[in-house]
Scaffold this motif. Sequence first.
Motif, PDB file in Angstrom:
ATOM      1  N   LEU A  15       0.807  -1.221   0.000  1.00 30.96           N
ATOM      2  CA  LEU A  15       0.000   0.000   0.000  1.00 30.96           C
ATOM      3  C   LEU A  15       0.839   1.270   0.000  1.00 30.96           C
ATOM      4  CD1 LEU A  15      -2.882  -1.101   2.400  1.00 30.96           C
ATOM      5  CD2 LEU A  15      -2.820  -1.117  -0.098  1.00 30.96           C
ATOM      6  N   THR A  16       2.161   1.146   0.209  1.00 29.70           N
ATOM      7  CA  THR A  16       2.984   2.372   0.187  1.00 29.70           C
ATOM      8  C   THR A  16       3.141   2.919  -1.232  1.00 29.70           C
ATOM      9  OG1 THR A  16       4.943   0.977   0.188  1.00 29.70           O
ATOM     10  CG2 THR A  16       4.357   1.981   2.291  1.00 29.70           C
ATOM     11  N   CYS A  17       2.864   2.096  -2.247  1.00 31.44           N
ATOM     12  CA  CYS A  17       2.970   2.589  -3.637  1.00 31.44           C
ATOM     13  C   CYS A  17       1.771   3.474  -3.946  1.00 31.44           C
ATOM     14  CB  CYS A  17       3.026   1.423  -4.621  1.00 31.44           C
ATOM     15  SG  CYS A  17       3.035   1.979  -6.337  1.00 31.44           S
ATOM     16  N   VAL A  18       2.062   4.730  -4.361  1.00 28.36           N
ATOM     17  CA  VAL A  18       0.971   5.662  -4.672  1.00 28.36           C
ATOM     18  C   VAL A  18       0.779   5.795  -6.189  1.00 28.36           C
ATOM     19  CG1 VAL A  18       1.181   6.943  -2.508  1.00 28.36           C
ATOM     20  CG2 VAL A  18       2.540   7.652  -4.486  1.00 28.36           C
ATOM     21  N   HIS A  19       1.412   4.908  -6.944  1.00 29.45           N
ATOM     22  CA  HIS A  19       1.228   4.824  -8.407  1.00 29.45           C
ATOM     23  C   HIS A  19       1.644   6.093  -9.140  1.00 29.45           C
ATOM     24  CE1 HIS A  19      -0.960   1.357  -7.062  1.00 29.45           C
ATOM     25  NE2 HIS A  19      -1.862   2.105  -6.463  1.00 29.45           N
ATOM     26  N   CYS A  20       2.613   6.818  -8.583  1.00 33.04           N
ATOM     27  CA  CYS A  20       3.002   8.087  -9.216  1.00 33.04           C
ATOM     28  C   CYS A  20       3.778   7.874 -10.514  1.00 33.04           C
ATOM     29  CB  CYS A  20       3.839   8.912  -8.238  1.00 33.04           C
ATOM     30  SG  CYS A  20       5.396   8.095  -7.795  1.00 33.04           S
ATOM     31  N   GLY A  21       4.453   6.735 -10.630  1.00 34.46           N
ATOM     32  CA  GLY A  21       5.188   6.442 -11.862  1.00 34.46           C
ATOM     33  C   GLY A  21       6.573   7.058 -11.934  1.00 34.46           C
ATOM     34  N   LEU A  22       7.047   7.661 -10.830  1.00 35.59           N
ATOM     35  CA  LEU A  22       8.365   8.295 -10.879  1.00 35.59           C
ATOM     36  C   LEU A  22       9.503   7.276 -11.016  1.00 35.59           C
ATOM     37  CD1 LEU A  22       7.845  11.131  -8.263  1.00 35.59           C
ATOM     38  CD2 LEU A  22       8.113  11.369 -10.733  1.00 35.59           C
ATOM     39  N   CYS A  23       9.187   6.009 -10.762  1.00 39.35           N
ATOM     40  CA  CYS A  23      10.209   4.964 -10.868  1.00 39.35           C
ATOM     41  C   CYS A  23      10.358   4.441 -12.301  1.00 39.35           C
ATOM     42  CB  CYS A  23       9.833   3.798  -9.953  1.00 39.35           C
ATOM     43  SG  CYS A  23       8.161   3.194 -10.287  1.00 39.35           S
ATOM     44  N   LEU A  24       9.414   4.753 -13.164  1.00 41.78           N
ATOM     45  CA  LEU A  24       9.381   4.088 -14.476  1.00 41.78           C
ATOM     46  C   LEU A  24      10.647   4.322 -15.299  1.00 41.78           C
ATOM     47  CD1 LEU A  24       6.435   3.545 -13.690  1.00 41.78           C
ATOM     48  CD2 LEU A  24       5.792   4.053 -16.038  1.00 41.78           C
ATOM     49  N   PRO A  40       8.056  -1.190 -12.552  1.00 39.23           N
ATOM     50  CA  PRO A  40       7.865  -1.444 -11.109  1.00 39.23           C
ATOM     51  C   PRO A  40       6.407  -1.244 -10.695  1.00 39.23           C
ATOM     52  CG  PRO A  40       9.685   0.097 -11.510  1.00 39.23           C
ATOM     53  CD  PRO A  40       9.043  -0.142 -12.830  1.00 39.23           C
ATOM     54  N   ARG A  41       5.810  -0.126 -11.171  1.00 40.26           N
ATOM     55  CA  ARG A  41       4.416   0.153 -10.803  1.00 40.26           C
ATOM     56  C   ARG A  41       3.493  -0.957 -11.300  1.00 40.26           C
ATOM     57  NH1 ARG A  41       2.016   5.632 -13.136  1.00 40.26           N
ATOM     58  NH2 ARG A  41       2.317   4.492 -15.080  1.00 40.26           N
ATOM     59  N   GLY A  42       3.720  -1.407 -12.536  1.00 41.16           N
ATOM     60  CA  GLY A  42       2.883  -2.470 -13.098  1.00 41.16           C
ATOM     61  C   GLY A  42       3.047  -3.769 -12.329  1.00 41.16           C
ATOM     62  N   ARG A  43       4.297  -4.086 -11.960  1.00 40.13           N
ATOM     63  CA  ARG A  43       4.526  -5.348 -11.231  1.00 40.13           C
ATOM     64  C   ARG A  43       3.913  -5.277  -9.833  1.00 40.13           C
ATOM     65  NH1 ARG A  43      10.037  -5.062 -13.847  1.00 40.13           N
ATOM     66  NH2 ARG A  43       9.825  -6.451 -15.637  1.00 40.13           N
ATOM     67  N   ILE A  44       3.998  -4.105  -9.205  1.00 36.54           N
ATOM     68  CA  ILE A  44       3.374  -3.960  -7.875  1.00 36.54           C
ATOM     69  C   ILE A  44       1.863  -4.164  -8.003  1.00 36.54           C
ATOM     70  CG2 ILE A  44       2.860  -2.291  -6.030  1.00 36.54           C
ATOM     71  CD1 ILE A  44       5.721  -1.147  -6.552  1.00 36.54           C
ATOM     72  N   HIS A  45       1.307  -3.635  -9.073  1.00 35.82           N
ATOM     73  CA  HIS A  45      -0.128  -3.794  -9.328  1.00 35.82           C
ATOM     74  C   HIS A  45      -0.465  -5.283  -9.493  1.00 35.82           C
ATOM     75  CE1 HIS A  45      -3.952  -2.061 -10.367  1.00 35.82           C
ATOM     76  NE2 HIS A  45      -4.054  -2.912 -11.375  1.00 35.82           N
ATOM     77  N   ALA A  77      14.697   5.391  -6.875  1.00 31.27           N
ATOM     78  CA  ALA A  77      13.941   6.448  -7.571  1.00 31.27           C
ATOM     79  C   ALA A  77      12.622   6.766  -6.869  1.00 31.27           C
ATOM     80  CB  ALA A  77      13.657   6.009  -9.005  1.00 31.27           C
ATOM     81  N   CYS A  78      12.170   5.897  -5.972  1.00 26.42           N
ATOM     82  CA  CYS A  78      10.815   6.018  -5.412  1.00 26.42           C
ATOM     83  C   CYS A  78      10.761   7.001  -4.237  1.00 26.42           C
ATOM     84  CB  CYS A  78      10.335   4.644  -4.946  1.00 26.42           C
ATOM     85  SG  CYS A  78       8.754   4.725  -4.091  1.00 26.42           S
ATOM     86  N   PRO A  79       9.959   8.074  -4.351  1.00 23.51           N
ATOM     87  CA  PRO A  79       9.881   9.041  -3.247  1.00 23.51           C
ATOM     88  C   PRO A  79       9.063   8.526  -2.063  1.00 23.51           C
ATOM     89  CG  PRO A  79       8.428   9.709  -5.044  1.00 23.51           C
ATOM     90  CD  PRO A  79       9.131   8.475  -5.503  1.00 23.51           C
ATOM     91  N   SER A  80       8.291   7.445  -2.260  1.00 21.67           N
ATOM     92  CA  SER A  80       7.443   6.933  -1.174  1.00 21.67           C
ATOM     93  C   SER A  80       8.130   5.842  -0.367  1.00 21.67           C
ATOM     94  CB  SER A  80       6.140   6.365  -1.743  1.00 21.67           C
ATOM     95  OG  SER A  80       5.444   7.362  -2.428  1.00 21.67           O
ATOM     96  N   GLY A  81       9.360   5.504  -0.736  1.00 16.88           N
ATOM     97  CA  GLY A  81      10.100   4.481   0.022  1.00 16.88           C
ATOM     98  C   GLY A  81       9.513   3.090  -0.119  1.00 16.88           C
ATOM     99  N   VAL A  82       8.954   2.780  -1.294  1.00 19.58           N
ATOM    100  CA  VAL A  82       8.392   1.439  -1.499  1.00 19.58           C
ATOM    101  C   VAL A  82       9.525   0.411  -1.471  1.00 19.58           C
ATOM    102  CG1 VAL A  82       7.221  -0.078  -3.154  1.00 19.58           C
ATOM    103  CG2 VAL A  82       6.415   2.263  -2.824  1.00 19.58           C
ATOM    104  N   GLU A  83       9.338  -0.634  -0.660  1.00 19.96           N
ATOM    105  CA  GLU A  83      10.359  -1.695  -0.575  1.00 19.96           C
ATOM    106  C   GLU A  83      10.079  -2.718  -1.672  1.00 19.96           C
ATOM    107  OE1 GLU A  83      11.093  -3.175   3.470  1.00 19.96           O
ATOM    108  OE2 GLU A  83       9.900  -1.464   4.123  1.00 19.96           O
TER     109      GLU A  83
HETATM  110  S1  SF4 Z   1       7.848   5.671  -7.603  1.00 16.74           S
HETATM  111 FE1  SF4 Z   1       7.264   4.425  -5.830  1.00 16.74          FE
HETATM  112  S2  SF4 Z   1       5.193   5.108  -5.328  1.00 16.74           S
HETATM  113 FE2  SF4 Z   1       5.614   5.833  -7.406  1.00 16.74          FE
HETATM  114  S3  SF4 Z   1       4.827   4.188  -8.753  1.00 16.74           S
HETATM  115 FE3  SF4 Z   1       6.986   3.753  -8.402  1.00 16.74          FE
HETATM  116  S4  SF4 Z   1       7.008   2.348  -6.648  1.00 16.74           S
HETATM  117 FE4  SF4 Z   1       4.976   3.328  -6.680  1.00 16.74          FE
END
Ligand code: SF4
Length: 296
Positions: A15-24, A40-45, A77-83
């Motif tokens: 749930l820490t992923c906010v789907h911002c896409g900054l990691c893409l 990363p966002r797609g795989r988390i989804h 790259a993730c600002p939300s600290g997603v592990e």
């Molecule tokens: S940068 Fe972090 S919070 Fe944003 S989509 Fe990627 S994993 Fe999720």
Amino acid sequence: MSSPEARFVAREKLLTCVHCGLCLAACPTYVELGMEADSPRGRIHLIRALEEGQLVPTPEVIRHLDLCLGCRACETACPSGVEYGALIEAARPYVERFRPAPARWGRRALAAVLTTPALRRAAFAPLRLVGGARWVRRLARRLGSPWLAYVAALQGAARAPGLPGVLEPEGRPRGTAVLLTGCVAETAFGRTNVATARLLQRAGVRVVVPRGQGCCGAVAIHLGAAERARTLARSLASVLGASEADWVVSNAAGCGALLREYGSLLPGDPAAAAVGARARDALALLAEVGLPPPSR
Ligand code: SF4
Ligand code: SF4
């Protein structure tokens, strides 16, 4: 397609992923393939949908997870600290049981060969005879074969000089590091281990190289063999965790990432927690203590 909830991953980490896409843009598989499911966002989804039982691990879903290199560029790259590493490593063993039996047994056999020293050396011996040869590199390019490219990247058959048990520091002593020599790294890239130890030594680090280290478990966990990974990690932690060193150093990114997670991989194991707390990437440690001047 849906199935009962799976419960293989810590939900709060998803749930820490906010789907911002900054990691893409940091993800090599997304940059190369341009598919959301290979980001990363797609795989988390996908992992979340598996966890919540909204999706079953079809070959297509497993393929998107398999294509993840585990490089963790997305974490920095993730600002939300997603592990992200913890998520994909929980997903790999879960999806393993949904593979067709031949693929599952093939991967288990590969994990066993790569993590058993005698089998690994026997498997690599013929490859190292041609490893590093220019003609193999040319052939790999001509055929566009990634497997031949791997063989071409291997260090040649000449044995790397052995490392002593201890390398005393040069110049001002900065601390003591115990060096993980690894499994595949030791067999295929022994000279890289020697160069790592010498560079640390020249930077003022006392380097301890314990004998009989074995595999850290990263190869097994990447192949979805979680139980084998834990067995290997427990054994390695008992060797490395016993040292009084300031740092446990690895020069292989995948191994270093797993070492840092030994505490959660083996909860309640004090040796594993000690290794996890002191784990450092060799380059990060060199940046911390300062690079030695170039030799002439
Ligand atoms: S940068 Fe972090 S919070 Fe944003 S989509 Fe990627 S994993 Fe999720
Ligand atoms: S670990 Fe690497 S390959 Fe996998 S999703 Fe993150 S950036 Fe992409």
